[in-house]
Design an enzyme around this catalytic site. Structure first.
Site, PDB file in Angstrom:
ATOM      1  CB  SER A 132      -0.895   0.022   1.252  1.00 24.82           C
ATOM      2  OG  SER A 132      -1.590   1.257   1.356  1.00 24.82           O
ATOM      3  CE1 TYR A 145      -3.422  -1.793   5.625  1.00 22.03           C
ATOM      4  CE2 TYR A 145      -3.411   0.443   4.745  1.00 22.03           C
ATOM      5  CZ  TYR A 145      -3.489  -0.922   4.551  1.00 22.03           C
ATOM      6  OH  TYR A 145      -3.631  -1.426   3.285  1.00 22.03           O
TER       7      TYR A 145
END
Length: 247
Positions: A132, A145
């Site tokens: 990501s 995250y």
């Protein structure tokens, strides 16, 4: 005709994983669909002519069973299982949620690679992780995250060095804003209104099918071509924090 090329997609029960399984099947791969939700992956496998293996990547027994199902040769591993939970600042972080993210996104990815590496070497295969852009730039509420995706990036860089003399490619795809069917909903604990607001005013965020297409591109390059890292964003997202919204 020779045997079909074999691919494993973890986290195949929804989102990017499901779209990737469909796309690889369309390219002629036999796809092993691995995920925790048996009913979903059985339906998907029936749809695409693949195989379904119930697999929680945090379970050593499940990973071992997946490796047994694969056998001696594997052309493509898409280590996709993972996701985000929560948007709390560090001061309010729920560390049980962080541990879940690390277990799935980092340890689960590493365990999947470790177990399937012999089969990948045998087939001169390719390892593809779904990272990501969150692993590249941190933001408020993203420490958990962003941390796990940064760890995945480091994992892949180290792995590429460790396998430099082996016939295995090591590839990382880092999407930006993707409007998939569950990512934001899971992250925001099922709050559909908040999940929809993430994409409010963004004319065309990426779709899970866009990332499936990208995976297929990486997976089908000639054996001497390694896509080290591929960052994919919608045109409306110039950076993690700079997104064009209308209305």
């Amino acid at each position: 005709m020779g045997e079909k090329r074999l691919a494993v997609v973890t986290g195949a029960s929804s989102g990017i994983g499901r779209a990737t399984a469909r796309r690889l099947a369309a390219d002629g791969f036999e796809v092993i669909c691995a995920a925790r939700r048996t009913d979903r992956i059985e339906a998907l496998a029936a749809e695409i002519g693949g195989r379904a293996i119930t697999c929680d990547v945090t379970s050593a027994d499940d990973i071992a069973r997946l490796a047994d199902e694969v056998g001696e040769r594997l052309d493509v591993l898409v280590a996709n299982a993972g996701g985000a939970i929560g948007t709390e600042h560090v001061a309010d972080a729920k560390f049980d949620e962080w541990r879940t993210m690390y277990d799935t996104n980092v340890i689960g990815v590493a365990a999947s690679i470790q177990a399937l590496l012999p089969a990948l070497k045998q087939a001169h295969g390719v390892i593809i992780t779904i990272g990501s852009v969150a692993g590249m730039v941190a933001y408020e509420g993203g420490a958990g995250y962003c941390g796990v995706k940064a760890a995945v990036h480091s994992l892949m860089m180290a792995l590429r060095l460790e396998l430099f003399d082996q016939p295995v490619r090591v590839c990382e795809i880092d999407p930006g804003m993707v409007k998939s069917d569950e990512f934001a909903l899971v992250r925001l604990h099922g709050d559909a209104a908040k999940a929809e607001a993430v994409y409010a005013g963004v004319d065309a965020p990426l779709t899970q099918e866009d990332i499936g297409e990208t995976v297929a591109f990486v997976a089908t390059q000639p054996e001497h071509v390694n896509i080290d890292q591929l960052v994919v964003r919608p045109r409306a997202q110039a950076a993690a924090h700079k997104i064009h919204r209308t209305g």
